[in-house]
Design an enzyme around this catalytic site. Structure first.
Site, PDB file in Angstrom:
ATOM      1  N   HIS A   1      11.366  27.597  95.627  1.00  0.00           N
ATOM      2  CA  HIS A   1      12.535  28.268  95.074  1.00  0.00           C
ATOM      3  C   HIS A   1      13.507  28.738  96.156  1.00  0.00           C
ATOM      4  CE1 HIS A   1      11.283  28.113  90.941  1.00  0.00           C
ATOM      5  NE2 HIS A   1      10.088  28.552  91.271  1.00  0.00           N
TER       6      HIS A   1
ATOM      7  N   TYR B   1      11.334  35.781  91.280  1.00  0.00           N
ATOM      8  CA  TYR B   1      10.018  35.218  90.991  1.00  0.00           C
ATOM      9  C   TYR B   1       8.899  36.189  91.324  1.00  0.00           C
ATOM     10  CZ  TYR B   1      11.619  30.832  89.257  1.00  0.00           C
ATOM     11  OH  TYR B   1      12.193  29.879  88.453  1.00  0.00           O
TER      12      TYR B   1
END
Length: 760
Positions: free
Chosen positions: A442, A289
């Site tokens: 996440h 990410y």
């Protein structure tokens, strides 16, 4: 759909080429710090590609091979799209569906067409951008929310605001490039009916998406800010930098991606720089990410630098944005693939376009690190802007040097005090040791976990995420339920699971408040690279101290890994310790039983997804297991007791839609135990050639692994090799400072050393 068998592409006009190729090589490129006149006067383009940059690029065309090749490829791509015609369909699909893919493609082609207009001065590209933008303007005025309702924040062009923000980030660059081509009336029409309402929808209309610290919000901030810079709309620029002011909202979890509205009021682009990045440039959601977020971070920062240089954005938080690129490149293996920490799709690498952006911008606005030029050479393309020109010239002038990856410790948390990630490198062996904070939405529940690589190939793997990104047939390309039921759970990782419960009981609100603590990191000794960290909150009443080292010993063909996990608890527990190996089982020194019918290992916390394929009791003090993977041999040697159980497991139980990869593990289970020590060594050795059908050095070089001391203060492990030589690795469990002095007697032999460990 239109299909074409052949396209005759119109390339750079001959007259322009003649004039460009005739330019002398010594044309001087104006520095990024010079000639701000155009920007100060509000001339366009000035966002990413600048007016001065256009002049410099035109002067060098034909003399900069990597730039010229990139330009040609982009021109061919855009010309093919122009030939096919413009399609702006009414939105219908999730990720991977036609309308989603079409609008995503449109935003990228718009950006590229705008750049081509500036560099080639060919009006057809400006007209194409204008015509498509007018189609979007006509559509957007009456466009409802996207018909798919799965997202916590629905967009209009796409099923989620995140993708709408992606679109505006790219399209704002296209608008900047054709700004002066459009009439004032046309600009007013686009800004009134498309750009301003678009920016409002993804911000004030969708605060649950915009008003927080998360990679989603970073895209939103960049989108609003970049179109604000092009339009010279200070309200939008301020909204991008600082968030929406005086907004009172519910702060409960709303996001199937795990995002929260920010409870302490921190929001906006600057907050998204302050909070997720550590001073070392590590991004708390992990490299997958970070790669995704780097594009909006850097492209908006470049726009701010060009249009609002007084903000000194690249100096913000001690220049962390540029530092983060070095950190991210170090979070990749020998092949450039990012380590799949937290939610991460395997195979994502620095060949991704976001890393082309990161590499070029870092080189241009940073210290002109020649190592970045070698990355750009591998990427084999550059940005078609000022930074890409600088990289192209650097490569042309022979300035590139290898990007040197060494062992590195990257702290986590905004102040660098929330754990981190240690990467140990010794020759071709790379070990990724994760002792970081939760990693936002996440994050995975895998404190003190690790993965192991040899020359870019996984040896002991981290599973990564459970998702087929942009593949519509698999859950619309979105996260699958197995991401929560398997991939995030502790048992899916190479660390200790206690009583079949995940760390922090698998609860984000607990995990996000805690982090592991670095005990020591040592990379000064070329022969021993070591990292050690402690976790005390994953299981209340249990402390875990893990020390991992890559040891280069002349008695071994390759460096080997030594792994020491010390567990101290206030009660007896069951401990499960898996090794997720990749490859084919070769040999064991224990007898195991294979069940006639496969059954799941458990019923929850990830155990429901593990088939039991073999069971055994440990029979010796050292359990050995060898496997073959991609032509290389590996052996695990682990210290075991006569009550330890050994389980061969395979992922895939309770997975009727085949969403999970069917991969294997050897699991060590220790029941009814309070304090314990898990000690293992993993050797990489030998090779096998299917061409010559020859196996070389296929056997382990370790004959014995033994605990010779384990106290509160020290743990000592003896490693004996096939030559009969014994080496001792001693780690300090308490006083592990670099200057700490130790004096210890083991088996009537004195050991004296300074620092956190001793190996002799």
């Amino acid at each position: 759909m239109k299909f074409i068998q052949s396209i005759t592409l119109k390339l750079v006009p001959a007259v322009l080429l003649i004039s460009l190729f005739s330019c002398k090589e010594e044309v001087t490129v104006v520095s990024k710090e010079e000639d701000k006149t155009a920007s100060e006067q509000g001339a366009h383009p000035n966002l990413i590609l600048t007016a001065q940059g256009v002049k410099d690029i035109r002067a060098q065309l034909g003399n900069i091979p990597i730039f010229d090749a990139t330009l040609k490829a982009v021109q061919e791509e855009v010309d093919a799209e122009i030939f096919l015609g413009i399609d702006t369909p009414i939105p219908e699909d999730y990720s991977g569906g036609y309308t989603h893919v079409r609008h995503k493609s449109n935003m990228i082609i718009l950006q590229k067409a705008g750049v081509l207009y500036q560099i080639l001065d060919d009006e057809k590209y400006a007209k194409y951008v204008k015509d498509m933008l007018m189609q979007y303007e006509a559509m957007y005025k009456t466009l409802p929310l996207h018909p798919k309702t799965r997202s916590y924040a629905r967009g209009k062009l796409f099923w989620q605001c995140l993708n709408d923000a992606n679109w505006l980030v790219y399209v704002s660059q296209a608008y900047d490039c054709v700004y002066n081509y459009l009439s004032e009336e046309e600009r007013n029409k686009l800004e009134t009916n498309l750009f301003k309402p678009f920016a409002d929808h993804i911000s004030v209309d969708s605060p649950q998406f915009y008003q927080r610290v998360h990679n989603h919000s970073t895209w939103g901030n960049a989108a609003v800010g970049m179109i604000g810079l092009v339009m010279n709309d200070q309200e939008l620029i301020d909204r991008a930098l600082y968030g929406i002011k005086d907004l009172k909202l519910d702060t409960k979890e709303k996001d199937d991606d795990g995002g929260f509205l920010n409870k302490d009021g921190k929001a906006g682009f600057l907050a998204n720089i302050e909070e997720p990045f550590s001073p070392d440039g590590y991004y708390n959601e992990g490299p997958y990410y970070q790669r995704y977020a780097m594009y909006p971070f850097l492209i908006f920062a470049e726009g701010l630098h060009n249009v609002k240089p007084e903000l000194k954005i690249f100096e913000y938080k001690e220049g962390v944005l540029l530092k983060s690129i070095n950190a991210l490149l170090n979070l990749s293996d020998a092949d450039g693939d990012f380590f799949p920490l937290n939610d991460g799709q395997k195979g994502m690498s620095y060949y991704n376009d976001a890393l082309v952006t990161a590499t070029d911008i870092s080189y241009y606005f940073g210290t002109q690190d020649p190592g970045l030029l070698s990355i750009a050479e591998k990427q084999n393309k550059v940005l078609l802007d000022d930074s890409g020109l600088a990289v192209a010239l650097g490569i042309k002038n022979g300035l590139a040097k290898p990007f040197d990856k060494k062992s590195i410790n990257l702290s986590d948390g905004p102040e660098g005090t929330q754990g981190g990630v240690g990467i140990l490198r010794n020759e071709d062996i790379e070990l990724v040791f994760k002792y970081a904070a939760q990693g936002s939405s996440h994050g995975h529940y895998d404190k003190l976990s690790y993965s192991l690589y040899e020359n870019g190939e996984e040896v002991i793997q981290d599973y990564g995420l459970a998702r087929f990104v942009n593949i519509e047939q698999k859950g619309g390309g979105n996260y699958l339920k197995e991401n929560k039921t398997w991939a995030k759970q502790t048992i899916a990782h190479n660390t200790v699971t206690q009583n079949e419960m995940s760390h922090f009981n698998g609860k984000y609100e607990i995990g996000s408040q805690n982090h592991s603590v670095l005990h020591y990191f040592s990379s000064e000794n070329d022969n021993v690279q070591a990292a050690s960290a402690k976790e005390v909150n994953a299981y209340p009443g249990t402390e875990m101290l893990r020390t991992m080292a890559i040891i280069k010993d002349p008695d071994f063909e390759k460096p080997y890994v030594l792994d020491i996990m010390k567990v101290v608890s206030n009660k007896a527990n069951q401990y499960d310790f898996p090794y997720y190996f990749l490859g084919q089982v070769l040999n064991t020194n224990f007898e195991y039983k294979v069940p006639e019918t496969l059954k799941a290992l458990g019923s929850k916390n990830g155990y429901q997804h593990l088939y039991v394929e073999g069971t055994a009791k440990s029979e010796t003090e050292n359990t050995k297991f060898s496997w073959l993977n991609k032509g290389k041999f590996y052996t695990l040697t682990t210290i075991t007791g006569n009550t330890d159980e050994l389980l061969f497991t395979r992922i895939g139980a309770n997975d009727p839609e085949f969403n999970l990869r069917r991969e294997a593990a050897l699991m060590l289970r220790r029941k009814n135990t309070q304090n314990t020590l898990f000690v293992s060594a993993i050797e990489a050795h030998g090779s096998y050639s299917p061409v010559t059908e020859s196996a070389v050095n296929s056997n382990s070089a370790i004959t014995a692994l033994k605990v010779v001391l384990d106290t509160e203060d020290y743990t000592a492990i003896a490693i004996t090799n096939v030559n009969g030589t014994t080496k001792l690795f001693i780690t300090a469990n308490t006083n592990a400072g670099k200057e700490a002095k130790h004096n210890l007697k083991i088996n009537n032999k004195d050991y004296e050393w300074s620092g956190p460990y001793c190996f002799k």
